[in-house]
Structure formats: structure tokens, C-alpha cells
Write an enzyme that holds these catalytic residues in place. Structure first.
Site, PDB file in Angstrom:
ATOM      1  N   LYS A 285     -20.236  12.043  22.014  1.00 51.27           N
ATOM      2  CA  LYS A 285     -19.431  11.539  20.909  1.00 51.27           C
ATOM      3  C   LYS A 285     -19.470  10.015  20.775  1.00 51.27           C
ATOM      4  O   LYS A 285     -19.483   9.277  21.733  1.00 51.27           O
ATOM      5  CB  LYS A 285     -17.964  11.974  21.076  1.00 51.27           C
ATOM      6  CG  LYS A 285     -17.724  13.461  20.956  1.00 51.27           C
ATOM      7  CD  LYS A 285     -18.109  14.006  19.592  1.00 51.27           C
ATOM      8  CE  LYS A 285     -17.215  13.519  18.485  1.00 51.27           C
ATOM      9  NZ  LYS A 285     -15.811  13.951  18.631  1.00 51.27           N
TER      10      LYS A 285
ATOM     11  N   SER B 242      17.961 -11.654  19.940  1.00 49.13           N
ATOM     12  CA  SER B 242      16.740 -11.470  19.140  1.00 49.13           C
ATOM     13  C   SER B 242      15.573 -12.256  19.722  1.00 49.13           C
ATOM     14  O   SER B 242      14.534 -12.421  19.081  1.00 49.13           O
ATOM     15  CB  SER B 242      16.985 -11.934  17.692  1.00 49.13           C
ATOM     16  OG  SER B 242      17.337 -13.311  17.673  1.00 49.13           O
TER      17      SER B 242
ATOM     18  N   THR C 238     -16.253  11.354  -7.370  1.00 52.69           N
ATOM     19  CA  THR C 238     -14.882  11.557  -7.818  1.00 52.69           C
ATOM     20  C   THR C 238     -14.447  12.881  -7.210  1.00 52.69           C
ATOM     21  O   THR C 238     -15.251  13.809  -7.091  1.00 52.69           O
ATOM     22  CB  THR C 238     -14.763  11.636  -9.354  1.00 52.69           C
ATOM     23  OG1 THR C 238     -15.514  12.757  -9.834  1.00 52.69           O
ATOM     24  CG2 THR C 238     -15.276  10.364 -10.009  1.00 52.69           C
ATOM     25  N   HIS C 239     -13.189  12.952  -6.782  1.00 51.64           N
ATOM     26  CA  HIS C 239     -12.685  14.137  -6.077  1.00 51.64           C
ATOM     27  C   HIS C 239     -13.496  14.436  -4.815  1.00 51.64           C
ATOM     28  O   HIS C 239     -13.538  15.572  -4.350  1.00 51.64           O
ATOM     29  CB  HIS C 239     -12.676  15.374  -6.986  1.00 51.64           C
ATOM     30  CG  HIS C 239     -12.018  15.151  -8.304  1.00 51.64           C
ATOM     31  ND1 HIS C 239     -10.657  15.222  -8.505  1.00 51.64           N
ATOM     32  CD2 HIS C 239     -12.550  14.815  -9.517  1.00 51.64           C
ATOM     33  CE1 HIS C 239     -10.369  14.962  -9.771  1.00 51.64           C
ATOM     34  NE2 HIS C 239     -11.503  14.710 -10.405  1.00 51.64           N
TER      35      HIS C 239
ATOM     36  N   ASN D  52      22.204 -20.176   9.961  1.00 49.08           N
ATOM     37  CA  ASN D  52      21.888 -19.440   8.734  1.00 49.08           C
ATOM     38  C   ASN D  52      20.785 -20.113   7.928  1.00 49.08           C
ATOM     39  O   ASN D  52      19.819 -19.471   7.509  1.00 49.08           O
ATOM     40  CB  ASN D  52      23.146 -19.297   7.876  1.00 49.08           C
ATOM     41  CG  ASN D  52      24.229 -18.476   8.547  1.00 49.08           C
ATOM     42  OD1 ASN D  52      24.049 -18.001   9.665  1.00 49.08           O
ATOM     43  ND2 ASN D  52      25.361 -18.316   7.879  1.00 49.08           N
TER      44      ASN D  52
ATOM     45  N   TYR E 111      25.284 -14.592   4.583  1.00 45.55           N
ATOM     46  CA  TYR E 111      24.537 -14.117   5.747  1.00 45.55           C
ATOM     47  C   TYR E 111      25.300 -13.014   6.473  1.00 45.55           C
ATOM     48  O   TYR E 111      26.533 -13.038   6.567  1.00 45.55           O
ATOM     49  CB  TYR E 111      24.256 -15.266   6.720  1.00 45.55           C
ATOM     50  CG  TYR E 111      23.431 -14.842   7.918  1.00 45.55           C
ATOM     51  CD1 TYR E 111      22.046 -14.745   7.825  1.00 45.55           C
ATOM     52  CD2 TYR E 111      24.045 -14.507   9.111  1.00 45.55           C
ATOM     53  CE1 TYR E 111      21.288 -14.333   8.911  1.00 45.55           C
ATOM     54  CE2 TYR E 111      23.293 -14.094  10.213  1.00 45.55           C
ATOM     55  CZ  TYR E 111      21.914 -14.001  10.100  1.00 45.55           C
ATOM     56  OH  TYR E 111      21.174 -13.592  11.175  1.00 45.55           O
TER      57      TYR E 111
ATOM     58  N   GLU F 152     -10.119   4.417  12.554  1.00 41.76           N
ATOM     59  CA  GLU F 152      -9.036   5.397  12.501  1.00 41.76           C
ATOM     60  C   GLU F 152      -7.688   4.732  12.781  1.00 41.76           C
ATOM     61  O   GLU F 152      -6.688   5.039  12.129  1.00 41.76           O
ATOM     62  CB  GLU F 152      -9.301   6.512  13.505  1.00 41.76           C
ATOM     63  CG  GLU F 152     -10.456   7.415  13.088  1.00 41.76           C
ATOM     64  CD  GLU F 152     -10.841   8.430  14.152  1.00 41.76           C
ATOM     65  OE1 GLU F 152     -11.699   9.273  13.864  1.00 41.76           O
ATOM     66  OE2 GLU F 152     -10.285   8.379  15.279  1.00 41.76           O
TER      67      GLU F 152
ATOM     68  N   LYS G 285      12.932  -9.694  11.283  1.00 40.88           N
ATOM     69  CA  LYS G 285      11.714 -10.228  11.912  1.00 40.88           C
ATOM     70  C   LYS G 285      10.871  -9.144  12.576  1.00 40.88           C
ATOM     71  O   LYS G 285       9.656  -9.275  12.672  1.00 40.88           O
ATOM     72  CB  LYS G 285      12.091 -11.330  12.903  1.00 40.88           C
ATOM     73  CG  LYS G 285      12.518 -12.616  12.199  1.00 40.88           C
ATOM     74  CD  LYS G 285      13.130 -13.621  13.122  1.00 40.88           C
ATOM     75  CE  LYS G 285      14.541 -13.271  13.493  1.00 40.88           C
ATOM     76  NZ  LYS G 285      15.461 -13.259  12.333  1.00 40.88           N
TER      77      LYS G 285
ATOM     78  N   SER H 138     -15.792  10.135  23.978  1.00 44.09           N
ATOM     79  CA  SER H 138     -14.858  11.224  24.253  1.00 44.09           C
ATOM     80  C   SER H 138     -14.710  11.399  25.757  1.00 44.09           C
ATOM     81  O   SER H 138     -15.674  11.210  26.509  1.00 44.09           O
ATOM     82  CB  SER H 138     -15.367  12.522  23.619  1.00 44.09           C
ATOM     83  OG  SER H 138     -14.698  13.646  24.154  1.00 44.09           O
TER      84      SER H 138
END
Length: 479
Positions: free
Chosen positions: A302, A42, A174-175, A129, A336, A309, A344, A296
Site C-alpha cells: 500500500k 486561558s 460531472t456527477h 478588555n 465584554y 486524507e 481563541k 499500511s
């Protein structure tokens, strides 16, 4: 594979050479398969907990010394060795070894090279542990503070922008349809409130996470009469765990953190959805700083809100990480189980998303410019003050449902005339109700409509300023 006879001494030499992990390999005759070594390691995830592991070991060594389990000389050697290891890690000189499985064994192995026999006493009464549970809780507690500070930073940007635009008109939706006029400052303060709840949830999570499992051993406790309460205080925990089995197998604090971060992710996604929509050509309400946008590869004109995003899209990871940890834990017996090593990956990924997203969002909000002219123009569309006219009639004594019906007819008439209701003259309005007087003509203007929304939490500029001042006091109290 052919089997060859070997003498006892030869066989023992081969077996010794194959033991890869001296911390647990005493009872094993064969070495771990190379693929299994890589599979069970790990290190790629947990080596980022090196600081918490070293601090935990330093304080644990001190507790061992005070319990007279190790000598002052042993403690001094351990402390010196751990400090050297920390410097090596931070300078990039430390050699991480995958065959040692994790951050704990890497540090312990390095300490033995530096502190000799004293280092072999450090793990007395301690298991990986309770060690990993302690380290992870320390990471969570530190991360909560970091995320909380970043949330406050974003809120500070929101409050500053809201104050600047506390009285600037914008359409409320709204909507995603035009609804009623509000102020831009009022809308921004809605973001503040969303993040405020995230901040509050983090503080609640911190309370429950601040329980120290160290001293619980593998699962049954510790026989060395360590002062666990003093150890907890030195590691900045509020209290010690009450049950050693629960202490090493509990990951509720991680689940709670990921749940809180998932809700934060939802809020960040919704905020960025609005930044994306508002920055589109169709809305043109805001302009995001170029440093947070991209172009772009084919369309030269663009300017894409890619950071927003990705922040919106990245929030999906916070939800999948929560689901992943829930599914990981749901079938595990106490105490454990090695499955828990996977926790993690989920935790660190969500923490990384939160930290980078909040840092960026604070800068984006601070740097965005606002097209107040366009927002005000849109408040003259969609019969946006129709509800205000209905409220006017109610205050004149008409039942609300009747007022709603009458205003609906007025809207239909205005549509046929290709006008907004505030563009109709008094004579036209009176055809639908004699209760409508000259004073109504002013009340259905968007500027007047927002001033009348003066209840606590409303959109009137006076109330928005009140919200802003309250927020400033809250942010100031956190410093």
C-alpha cells in the site's frame, strides 16, 4: 470545617496570603479555588499572543508618556523590561504561571519584577478588555498576511504545473461521470480560481479587522487624552474604533476570518478529494510524492495518500470552529463577557490547519507526476464528444433540442455496436441526419473538441495559456 476565632491581624495576614492575582484581587477576602484557577486560565491558548501583547504594551507606554501620564524614565524602564521579557520567552527561559490566568497578567507580573513601580503605571487607562481585543486583531492581521502568502505559494505551484500540461487531454467530469474533454491545465486552473477567491476574501476581512480598539478601556473609553490615531498608526492599524462598547465586545473580525477559512477549508478538501481519486489505481492519473504518503501496517504494497486524507478530514474543524464561535457569541450582551475567552481556541485551531495544509499542498502539487497517457486514453470512453456532435448539428441549422435527441440516438446505436461515436463511420452517422458531413468526423475527436472551446475561460490550449499568463501577472503583483 470548624470556625476558629482569630485576631484581626492574624485574619488579615491569612487573607493577604490567599490573594492569587494582585491585578484584581484587592476587594476579595478569599482566594480563588485551585480548580477554578485552572478552569479560568486561558494561558495554554493565549500565550502564543505574547509578541502582540508586548508590542501593544510598548506602543501604549509610549502613548502614555506623550500624554504625560508617565515620565520618560518610567517609559524607559517599561521598554527595557518588556524587551527582556520577550527575549526570555523566545529563549524558553520565561516562567509561565497558571494562577496569573493569561498572557497579559503573566507579562505584567514579570514586568513589575523588572521595572518596579514604573510597571504598575502601564495599565493606566487600559483594560484587559481592550488589550486582548487589540492583541487578537494584531494576530488576525498577521495571520491573514501569512495565509495569503501561502495561498499564493500554492497558486504558484498550480500555475507551473498547469503550464506544463496546458494542452494535455483529460476527461472532464460531472456527477463523477465522464462528461467532455478538457485539458489537465484547464482543470488545475479551476483550483487556482477557487483559491483566488479565498485570497480576495482574506483581503476584505483584513480591511474590517484593521480597526484599533486600544484606548477604549473596559467599555467606556479613556480619560487620559491619548493620541489614539497616532497609536493606531504605530501599531499598523488603518483606523481607530468609533465606539468603546463595540470595540471591546466585537468579534466580527474573528467570525469573518473563520468564515473565510471555512470556505478555504472546503476548497482544500475538494482539491484533496481529487488528488485522492486521481492517485487511486482505478484512475491512475497522478502519482503523489512518497514523502506525503504512508504505508499500511498489514498490507506491504500500500501507498496511501494520508496527507491528502487528513487535509480533507481536517477541513471539518474549520467549519466546526466557525459554528463554535458563532454559538459562543450569539447570546452575549454588550460589552465584554468572560465567555469570549474561548474564542481563541477556535481561531488558533483554524489558523494552524490553514497554515500547515497550504504549506503541504504547495509541495504536493509541485512534486506530483502526471500520467497524461492514461488521461488521454480515458478521453476515448463514454462518448465524451457527444455534445460536440450536437453543437455541430446546431451550427448546421438544427435546433439544439432536436440535435440533442438525434445524438442521443446515435449514442444508443454506438453502445449496441460497442463503439465510441467517433468510431462510427460517416454512413452510420448519416442515417440519423443528412446534415452530418465528412468534416464532422474530425470535429468529434477529443483533440479537436478542446481546440474548438476557444471562448474566454474555455479549455482550448490557447485560452488556458491566457488564463495562466493572467494568473502569473496577479501573483507577481502581490510580491
Amino acid at each position: 470545617t470548624p470556625v476558629f476565632k482569630k485576631t484581626g491581624n492574624q485574619l488579615m495576614a491569612i487573607k493577604k496570603s490567599k490573594i492569587t492575582n494582585p491585578s484584581w484581587g484587592g476587594r476579595f477576602e478569599d482566594s480563588v479555588n485551585k480548580l477554578a484557577v485552572s478552569y479560568t486560565s486561558s494561558l495554554d491558548q493565549d500565550k502564543r499572543m505574547y509578541q502582540e501583547d508586548i508590542v501593544g504594551s510598548m506602543k501604549y507606554a509610549q502613548a502614555l508618556k506623550e500624554a504625560r501620564v508617565i515620565t520618560a524614565n518610567d517609559y524607559s524602564k517599561i521598554l527595557k523590561g518588556l524587551k527582556t521579557i520577550q527575549r526570555e520567552i523566545e529563549s524558553g527561559k520565561f516562567e509561565w504561571k497558571e494562577q496569573l490566568e493569561d498572557v497579559h497578567m503573566n507579562i505584567e507580573s514579570a514586568l513589575q519584577r523588572k521595572a518596579g513601580n514604573a510597571a504598575k503605571k502601564l495599565h493606566t487607562g487600559r483594560s484587559r478588555n481592550d488589550q486582548v481585543s487589540t492583541d487578537l486583531r494584531l494576530v488576525v492581521l498577521k495571520s491573514i498576511d501569512e495565509i495569503s502568502n501561502l495561498i499564493s505559494k500554492v497558486q504558484g505551484s498550480i500555475v507551473a504545473k498547469a503550464k506544463k500540461h496546458h494542452s494535455d487531454l483529460m476527461p472532464g467530469f460531472t456527477h463523477l461521470q465522464l462528461a467532455q474533454p478538457v485539458t489537465f491545465g484547464h482543470h488545475l486552473m479551476a483550483w487556482y480560481e477557487m483559491l483566488n477567491r479565498d485570497f480576495s476574501r482574506l483581503q476584505d476581512t483584513k480591511k474590517r479587522a484593521s480597526s484599533m480598539p486600544l484606548g477604549s478601556g473596559a467599555l467606556s473609553g479613556n480619560r487620559y487624552k491619548l493620541d489614539r490615531k497616532l497609536l493606531a498608526k504605530r501599531l499598523s492599524f488603518d483606523r481607530i474604533s468609533n465606539n468603546s462598547i463595540d470595540a471591546v465586545s466585537d468579534r466580527d473580525f474573528s467570525l469573518e476570518l473563520l468564515s473565510t477559512i471555512s470556505i478555504l477549508g472546503v476548497h482544500l478538501s475538494r482539491i484533496n478529494e481529487e488528488l485522492i481519486i486521481w492517485s487511486s489505481s482505478q484512475f491512475n492519473y497522478i502519482d503523489l510524492p512518497e514523502e506525503f504518503c504512508t504505508g499500511s501496517s498489514i498490507m506491504p504494497q500500500k501507498k496511501n495518500p494520508d496527507v491528502s486524507e487528513l487535509m480533507r478530514g481536517g477541513s471539518a474543524r474549520t467549519m466546526s470552529n466557525l459554528m463554535g464561535l458563532l454559538v459562543l457569541m450569539k447570546g452575549l450582551p454588550l460589552a465584554y463577557n468572560r465567555d469570549m475567552q474561548e474564542d481563541k481556541r477556535f481561531i488558533f485551531d483554524s489558523l494552524d490547519y490553514s497554515n500547515s495544509s497550504l504549506e503541504l499542498l504547495a509541495l504536493m502539487i509541485k512534486g506530483m507526476s502526471v500520467n497524461t497517457k492514461k488521461m488521454k486514453q480515458d478521453c476515448e470512453l463514454g462518448h465524451i464528444t457527444a455534445t460536440e456532435l450536437a453543437d455541430y448539428l446546431v451550427l448546421k441549422g438544427l435546433a439544439f433540442r432536436k440535435a440533442h435527441e438525434l445524438v442521443g440516438k446515435i449514442v444508443a446505436h454506438a453502445d449496441k455496436q460497442k463503439k465510441q461515436i467517433f468510431e462510427l463511420n460517416l454512413k452510420e452517422l448519416k442515417k440519423y441526419s443528412k446534415l452530418i458531413e465528412k468534416d464532422a468526423m474530425n470535429l468529434i475527436k477529443p483533440e479537436e473538441a478542446i481546440r474548438n472551446k476557444d471562448s474566454i475561460g474555455g479549455t482550448s490550449p490557447k485560452q488556458v495559456l491566457r488564463q495562466i499568463n493572467k494568473a502569473k501577472r496577479e501573483l507577481s503583483s502581490r510580491r
